[in-house]
Every structure is written in C-alpha cells, then in structure tokens.
Design a protein around this motif. Structure first.
Motif, PDB file in Angstrom:
ATOM      1  N   VAL A 135       1.113  -1.272   0.354  1.00 48.79           N
ATOM      2  CA  VAL A 135       0.132  -0.068  -0.240  1.00 48.79           C
ATOM      3  C   VAL A 135       1.016   1.491  -0.039  1.00 48.79           C
ATOM      4  N   MET A 136       1.588   1.420   0.611  1.00 52.64           N
ATOM      5  CA  MET A 136       2.624   2.640   1.154  1.00 52.64           C
ATOM      6  C   MET A 136       3.676   2.902  -0.515  1.00 52.64           C
ATOM      7  N   THR A 137       3.892   1.897  -1.080  1.00 57.25           N
ATOM      8  CA  THR A 137       5.225   1.664  -1.932  1.00 57.25           C
ATOM      9  C   THR A 137       3.597   2.345  -3.535  1.00 57.25           C
ATOM     10  N   GLN A 138       2.488   1.530  -3.398  1.00 56.49           N
ATOM     11  CA  GLN A 138       1.683   1.809  -4.655  1.00 56.49           C
ATOM     12  C   GLN A 138       0.869   3.386  -4.339  1.00 56.49           C
ATOM     13  N   GLU A 139       1.383   3.796  -3.043  1.00 57.48           N
ATOM     14  CA  GLU A 139       1.005   5.335  -2.681  1.00 57.48           C
ATOM     15  C   GLU A 139       2.284   6.321  -3.195  1.00 57.48           C
ATOM     16  N   ALA A 140       2.626   5.927  -2.539  1.00 54.59           N
ATOM     17  CA  ALA A 140       4.203   6.366  -2.795  1.00 54.59           C
ATOM     18  C   ALA A 140       4.860   6.769  -4.171  1.00 54.59           C
ATOM     19  N   ALA A 141       4.042   5.531  -5.258  1.00 59.73           N
ATOM     20  CA  ALA A 141       4.290   5.545  -6.419  1.00 59.73           C
ATOM     21  C   ALA A 141       4.649   7.003  -6.997  1.00 59.73           C
ATOM     22  N   PRO A 142       3.808   7.790  -7.367  1.00 57.68           N
ATOM     23  CA  PRO A 142       4.057   9.096  -7.910  1.00 57.68           C
ATOM     24  C   PRO A 142       5.545   9.814  -7.615  1.00 57.68           C
ATOM     25  N   VAL A 143       5.125   9.923  -6.135  1.00 56.42           N
ATOM     26  CA  VAL A 143       5.874  11.051  -5.443  1.00 56.42           C
ATOM     27  C   VAL A 143       7.722  10.550  -6.105  1.00 56.42           C
ATOM     28  N   LEU A 144       7.629   9.037  -5.986  1.00 57.10           N
ATOM     29  CA  LEU A 144       9.091   8.611  -5.737  1.00 57.10           C
ATOM     30  C   LEU A 144       9.287   8.567  -6.586  1.00 57.10           C
ATOM     31  N   LYS A 145       8.869   8.341  -8.090  1.00 59.95           N
ATOM     32  CA  LYS A 145       9.173   8.019  -9.672  1.00 59.95           C
ATOM     33  C   LYS A 145       9.258  10.022 -10.057  1.00 59.95           C
ATOM     34  N   GLN A 146       9.094  11.102  -9.435  1.00 61.90           N
ATOM     35  CA  GLN A 146       8.977  12.647 -10.016  1.00 61.90           C
ATOM     36  C   GLN A 146      10.394  12.701  -9.225  1.00 61.90           C
ATOM     37  N   GLN A 147      11.526  12.447  -7.989  1.00 62.53           N
ATOM     38  CA  GLN A 147      12.638  12.040  -7.616  1.00 62.53           C
ATOM     39  C   GLN A 147      13.204  12.074  -8.078  1.00 62.53           C
ATOM     40  N   GLN A 148      14.849  12.200  -7.942  1.00 65.94           N
ATOM     41  CA  GLN A 148      16.295  11.483  -7.574  1.00 65.94           C
ATOM     42  C   GLN A 148      16.242  10.590  -6.777  1.00 65.94           C
ATOM     43  N   GLY A 149      16.916   9.399  -7.438  1.00 69.15           N
ATOM     44  CA  GLY A 149      17.802   8.756  -6.524  1.00 69.15           C
ATOM     45  C   GLY A 149      16.426   7.937  -5.220  1.00 69.15           C
ATOM     46  N   SER A 150      15.631   7.617  -5.702  1.00 69.65           N
ATOM     47  CA  SER A 150      14.121   6.849  -5.024  1.00 69.65           C
ATOM     48  C   SER A 150      14.939   5.577  -4.623  1.00 69.65           C
ATOM     49  N   SER A 151      14.167   5.532  -3.173  1.00 66.01           N
ATOM     50  CA  SER A 151      14.956   4.357  -3.034  1.00 66.01           C
ATOM     51  C   SER A 151      14.605   3.599  -1.978  1.00 66.01           C
ATOM     52  N   VAL A 152      13.149   1.815  -2.292  1.00 63.96           N
ATOM     53  CA  VAL A 152      12.670   1.487  -0.880  1.00 63.96           C
ATOM     54  C   VAL A 152      13.545  -0.072  -0.371  1.00 63.96           C
ATOM     55  N   VAL A 153      12.817   0.217   1.066  1.00 57.85           N
ATOM     56  CA  VAL A 153      14.215  -1.179   1.301  1.00 57.85           C
ATOM     57  C   VAL A 153      12.872  -1.953   2.136  1.00 57.85           C
ATOM     58  N   TYR A 154      12.219  -3.241   2.066  1.00 59.37           N
ATOM     59  CA  TYR A 154      11.668  -3.849   2.837  1.00 59.37           C
ATOM     60  C   TYR A 154      13.141  -4.788   3.771  1.00 59.37           C
ATOM     61  N   ILE A 155      12.359  -4.728   5.399  1.00 60.95           N
ATOM     62  CA  ILE A 155      13.239  -5.900   5.954  1.00 60.95           C
ATOM     63  C   ILE A 155      12.794  -6.622   5.943  1.00 60.95           C
ATOM     64  N   SER A 156      12.938  -7.548   5.652  1.00 57.61           N
ATOM     65  CA  SER A 156      12.540  -8.837   5.191  1.00 57.61           C
ATOM     66  C   SER A 156      13.172 -10.205   6.546  1.00 57.61           C
ATOM     67  N   SER A 157      13.670 -11.478   6.442  1.00 54.14           N
ATOM     68  CA  SER A 157      14.320 -12.170   7.284  1.00 54.14           C
ATOM     69  C   SER A 157      14.208 -13.540   6.490  1.00 54.14           C
TER      70      SER A 157
END
Ligand SMILES: NC(=O)c1ccc[n+]([C@@H]2O[C@H](COP(=O)([O-])OP(=O)(O)OC[C@H]3O[C@@H](n4cnc5c(N)ncnc54)[C@H](O)[C@@H]3O)[C@@H](O)[C@H]2O)c1
Length: 268
Positions: A135-157
């Motif tokens: 949900v967060m990545t979907q919601e943030a996608a337009p914002v993240l795409k407009q900016q330089q250096g966008s990076s998403v990190v998921y903490i798995s295990s």
C-alpha cells in the motif's frame, strides 16, 4: 566520478522508516540521519516514537526528524502516511519498511504452537508485514518517480528464505508462527515486482537479517551460534551498512535484490 563519501551522502533526502519505535527501526533511523537524511519515523507505539525521537535528536543535528503514529492494520491510515510525510517535508525519496508482527508480538493466535495459530492472526500479520509495504509503495510511487535517488527497502528475514529449524527452539517457550516466514517471503517477491514495475526511476530491494541477540533462552542462543558460520547472533548495528548501501547512491545499479545479513546462516 563521485567519491564514496558523496555516494553515501543522503543530505536533502527524506526517509520514511516504519517500525521506528522498534529495535532495528531506530538503528536504521540513526544510520540514515548520520548520512544526512531527514527522517520521518512511524509506528503504532507513540510513547516509543517519542522516546526514540528524543534520543536521536540529541545524537544527530544533521537531518530533521519527526514521527507519525500509524496502525498498519488500517489501510486508510497506511495510505495517509505518504501524504502526511509530504505535507511535513515536501518530498520523499526513501522508504524502509521495518514494522512487523515479530516472534514477540502479543496477539491472540500468533506466537502459539501450530494447532493454536489462528487465521485472524495470520491475516493481521500479513497486513502489517507485507500488505502495508504494498500500500505504501503503491501510494508513494508517483512521488518517488518524480524525484532523483528514490529507493525502497523492505526488511524481510532469513525465514523468508528458509524454513525454521525447530530443533533450535526445543525446551524453550519460543514459538514460530507460520505466517511470519510467509509474509517475509512475500516481501521478497514484492521487492522484485516493484523493482521491475517502478524502474528506472525507483529502486526496490530487501534486506534479510538473521536472528538478532535479544537475551533469548541460553539453549536457543548456544544452538543458534553453533548453526551460524560467523559464530554469533546478529546485533542491530550489523544492519547499518546494508541499509545505508541500499538507501543511497552506493547501490545506484542495484534493484530487485535481497541482501542477506545473517552471519552465513543461509550459506550451508
Ligand atoms: N529481531 C530479529 O531477530 C529479526 C530477524 C530478522 C528480521 N527481523 C525483522 O526486522 C524488523 C524489525 O524487527 P525488530 O526486531 O526491531 O522488532 P520490534 O518488535 O522491535 O519492532 C517492530 C516494530 O513494528 C511495530 N508494529 C507492529 N505492528 C504494527 C502496526 N500494526 N502498525 C504500526 N507499527 C507496528 C512495533 O510497534 C515495533 O515497534 C521486522 O520486520 C522483523 O521481522 C528481525
């Protein structure tokens, strides 16, 4: 060509870190603040957020810091987090999803023997651990795409990669909910999904920590160390390098990957 120092510099970038009141979330926040980022912490534990923010503010004067209370069981609250961050800081380039139902989470039907693990707890855990990341990545996608250096990190295990070795837990009260590993495996695939669908503007990766030392029962601790090539459990500090690498331009050509930080646990 930029220097290593320049590549890891997060000045001018805003990072949203979920699970910010937790053990690993606050250490991730410290690492990103030290690298110059502005940090928005979120968690459902508001007193914990206040405590962490007050400690971090006294340690780092580089980037700004604020927090938002959120319950990831609620979809609207989860979506609202992105607009709250934008309203507060006007940009967002980094998301680290660290919040989770973990082994110590108290919830009926969660950390129980198999026959008592409930579908209600399974659903809630998937919602916090993996649906919130979607949900967060979907919601943030337009914002993240407009900016330089966008990076998403998921903490798995590591439990998103391997089944649990239940012999480690024998004779202790520790339990291992099936939904934990299922949700963590789901995050790895979600990272691959967004890595390809949000490219080339946004990079999406995962980190899979091994077990972190938290005064677990001695029998478990001893067996865990023997089972780990580097001979010890992890500590929160072990994750600083991994998160800084994936959040910053040090990893500009890396997306869709899972960085395993487990002392070699998965290498056998
Ligand atoms: N501790 C370990 O051994 C270990 C190993 C591998 C992976 N991990 C992962 O690292 C991450 C952090 O773990 P930790 O050990 O710091 O745990 P932690 O319990 O200290 O932190 C988790 C945080 O998530 C928050 N949270 C839980 N449910 C929430 C909800 N509904 N809404 C908002 N926030 C919520 C909690 O309040 C808590 O602050 C987790 O994703 C965990 O799965 C931990």
């Amino acid at each position: 060509m930029r220097t290593v120092q320049q590549l890891m510099d997060l000045s001018g970038r805003v990072a949203l870190i979920t699970g910010g009141a937790g053990h690993i979330g606050q250490v991730i926040a410290a690492a990103l603040l030290e690298a110059g980022a502005t940090v928005a912490l979120c968690d459902r534990d508001e007193p914990g957020l206040e405590r962490v923010c007050s400690t971090l503010s006294s340690q780092f004067s580089s980037g700004e810091l604020d927090y938002f209370r959120v319950d990831f069981l609620d979809e609207n609250e989860t979506r609202g987090l992105i607009s709250k961050t934008m309203q507060r800081f006007q940009k967002l380039q980094i998301i680290v999803h660290c919040a989770a139902f973990v082994g110590t989470t108290e919830y009926p039907g969660w950390a129980e023997y198999l026959d008592r693990q409930s579908v209600a707890a399974w659903d809630a855990a998937l919602r916090v651990n993996v649906t919130a990341a979607f949900v967060m990545t979907q919601e943030a996608a337009p914002v993240l795409k407009q900016q330089q250096g966008s990076s998403v990190v998921y903490i798995s295990s590591i439990y998103g990669l391997c089944g649990p070795d239940m012999s480690l837990y024998e004779g202790t009260a520790m339990k291992h909910p099936a939904a934990y590993g299922v949700s963590k495996a789901g995050l790895l695939q979600l990272a691959r999904f967004f890595a390809t669908t949000l490219a080339p503007e946004v990079r999406v990766n995962a980190i899979s920590p091994g077990g972190i030392w938290r005064r677990q029962p001695e029998a478990f601790h001893t067996r865990y160390k023997v089972r780990t090539p580097l001979g010890r459990m992890g500590v929160e500090e072990d994750l600083k390098g991994a998160v800084l690498y994936l959040a910053s331009d040090l990893s500009s050509y890396v997306t869709g990957q899972n960085l395993v930080v487990d002392g070699g646990w998965c290498a056998w």
